[in-house]
Enzyme design. Sequence first.
Site, PDB file in Angstrom:
ATOM      1  N   SER A  20       3.283   0.652  -4.542  1.00  0.00           N
ATOM      2  CA  SER A  20       4.443   0.477  -5.428  1.00  0.00           C
ATOM      3  C   SER A  20       4.098  -0.325  -6.682  1.00  0.00           C
ATOM      4  CB  SER A  20       5.582  -0.195  -4.658  1.00  0.00           C
ATOM      5  OG  SER A  20       5.146  -1.407  -4.095  1.00  0.00           O
ATOM      6  N   THR A  21       3.175  -1.284  -6.583  1.00  0.00           N
ATOM      7  CA  THR A  21       2.789  -2.052  -7.778  1.00  0.00           C
ATOM      8  C   THR A  21       2.044  -1.149  -8.748  1.00  0.00           C
ATOM      9  OG1 THR A  21       2.497  -3.919  -6.254  1.00  0.00           O
ATOM     10  CG2 THR A  21       1.771  -4.255  -8.524  1.00  0.00           C
ATOM     11  N   GLY A  47      -3.345  -2.655  -6.407  1.00  0.00           N
ATOM     12  CA  GLY A  47      -2.612  -3.750  -5.776  1.00  0.00           C
ATOM     13  C   GLY A  47      -3.334  -4.232  -4.529  1.00  0.00           C
ATOM     14  N   ASP A  99      -2.335  -6.128  -0.326  1.00  0.00           N
ATOM     15  CA  ASP A  99      -1.325  -6.641   0.599  1.00  0.00           C
ATOM     16  C   ASP A  99      -1.422  -8.157   0.730  1.00  0.00           C
ATOM     17  OD1 ASP A  99      -0.253  -4.028   1.407  1.00  0.00           O
ATOM     18  OD2 ASP A  99      -2.301  -3.726   2.120  1.00  0.00           O
ATOM     19  N   LYS A 131      -6.265  -4.796   2.027  1.00  0.00           N
ATOM     20  CA  LYS A 131      -5.621  -3.629   1.443  1.00  0.00           C
ATOM     21  C   LYS A 131      -5.433  -2.562   2.530  1.00  0.00           C
ATOM     22  CE  LYS A 131      -6.939  -1.962  -2.407  1.00  0.00           C
ATOM     23  NZ  LYS A 131      -5.490  -1.681  -2.608  1.00  0.00           N
ATOM     24  N   GLU A 147      -9.755   3.884  -1.888  1.00  0.00           N
ATOM     25  CA  GLU A 147      -9.688   2.680  -2.730  1.00  0.00           C
ATOM     26  C   GLU A 147     -11.021   1.928  -2.688  1.00  0.00           C
ATOM     27  OE1 GLU A 147      -4.900   1.811  -2.381  1.00  0.00           O
ATOM     28  OE2 GLU A 147      -6.229   0.843  -0.963  1.00  0.00           O
TER      29      GLU A 147
HETATM   30  C1  5RP Z   1      -2.597   0.980  -0.440  1.00  0.00           C
HETATM   31  C2  5RP Z   1      -2.856  -0.433  -0.802  1.00  0.00           C
HETATM   32  C3  5RP Z   1      -1.878  -1.105  -1.704  1.00  0.00           C
HETATM   33  O1  5RP Z   1      -2.555  -1.628  -2.793  1.00  0.00           O
HETATM   34  C4  5RP Z   1      -1.198  -2.225  -0.968  1.00  0.00           C
HETATM   35  O2  5RP Z   1      -0.635  -1.703   0.222  1.00  0.00           O
HETATM   36  C5  5RP Z   1      -0.110  -2.873  -1.818  1.00  0.00           C
HETATM   37  O3  5RP Z   1       0.954  -1.998  -1.976  1.00  0.00           O
HETATM   38  P1  5RP Z   1       2.261  -2.385  -2.766  1.00  0.00           P
HETATM   39  O4  5RP Z   1       1.885  -2.516  -4.202  1.00  0.00           O
HETATM   40  O5  5RP Z   1       3.207  -1.235  -2.498  1.00  0.00           O
HETATM   41  O6  5RP Z   1       2.802  -3.673  -2.182  1.00  0.00           O
HETATM   42  O7  5RP Z   1      -3.812  -1.037  -0.402  1.00  0.00           O
HETATM   43  O8  5RP Z   1      -3.536   1.465   0.470  1.00  0.00           O
END
Ligand code: 5RP
Length: 218
Positions: A30-31, A82, A84, A94, A103
């Site tokens: 989402s970010t 982004g 987690d 992540k 990624e």
């Molecule tokens: C996806 C990721 C994302 O970067 C991580 O989950 C952060 O997501 P968000 O921006 O929705 O909080 O690693 O695999």
Amino acid sequence: MTQEQKKRQAAEAALHYLVDDGYLGVGTGSTVNCFIELLAGIRHRIEGAVATSAATEKLLHQYHIPVIPLNSVIDLPVYVDGADEATHNLHLVKGGGGALTREKIVAAASKKFVCIIDDTKLVDVLGRFPLPIEVIPMAQSYVGREIAKLGGQPVLRPGFTTDNGNIIIDVHNLNIMQPAELEARLNNIAGIVTNGLFARRHADVLLVADGDTVKTIT
Ligand code: 5RP
């Protein structure tokens, strides 16, 4: 300011890291979706984007941003994604969105990894967020037993298949005092494709939005 607004604030700050006429690695989540929306307005400045998931590729197409396969790119100056969880020394967890393998590949191939988060994700020690692990389906039980030996509690992410056709196991209660060592140890378990620790190839720049300002950690 809401968490959504902070995500947008961090995404905006990442625009300053674009390299004109260069390719750009684009993460997932989402970010990053906020980032893609902002990127659309200046898409003429970049040569094209390398996507880390089918979802990101779809969104890039929607905004008419050219998508290039990683195999066609020799030089990837910047990657924006982004996380987690992140620490002050730029180690990340992540994979909350399940795109961790692609990624990790794009992070490895890029010169500068710019990570964008809101301040709720900045922690002293990683591990509050369950560690995502991409696993070959036939290895699920074996990997689960090996994870338990390391003190973690493996939980299959229900109804989820990665873009690579694999499953995700989210590991709770791991002790992540030494992220680089744990990352390597997990990589050595047969059946694990990737784990969500980004400590060996960690972020180069962490942009943390707190509502007032965006802090840069390098
Ligand atoms: C996806 C990721 C994302 O970067 C991580 O989950 C952060 O997501 P968000 O921006 O929705 O909080 O690693 O695999």
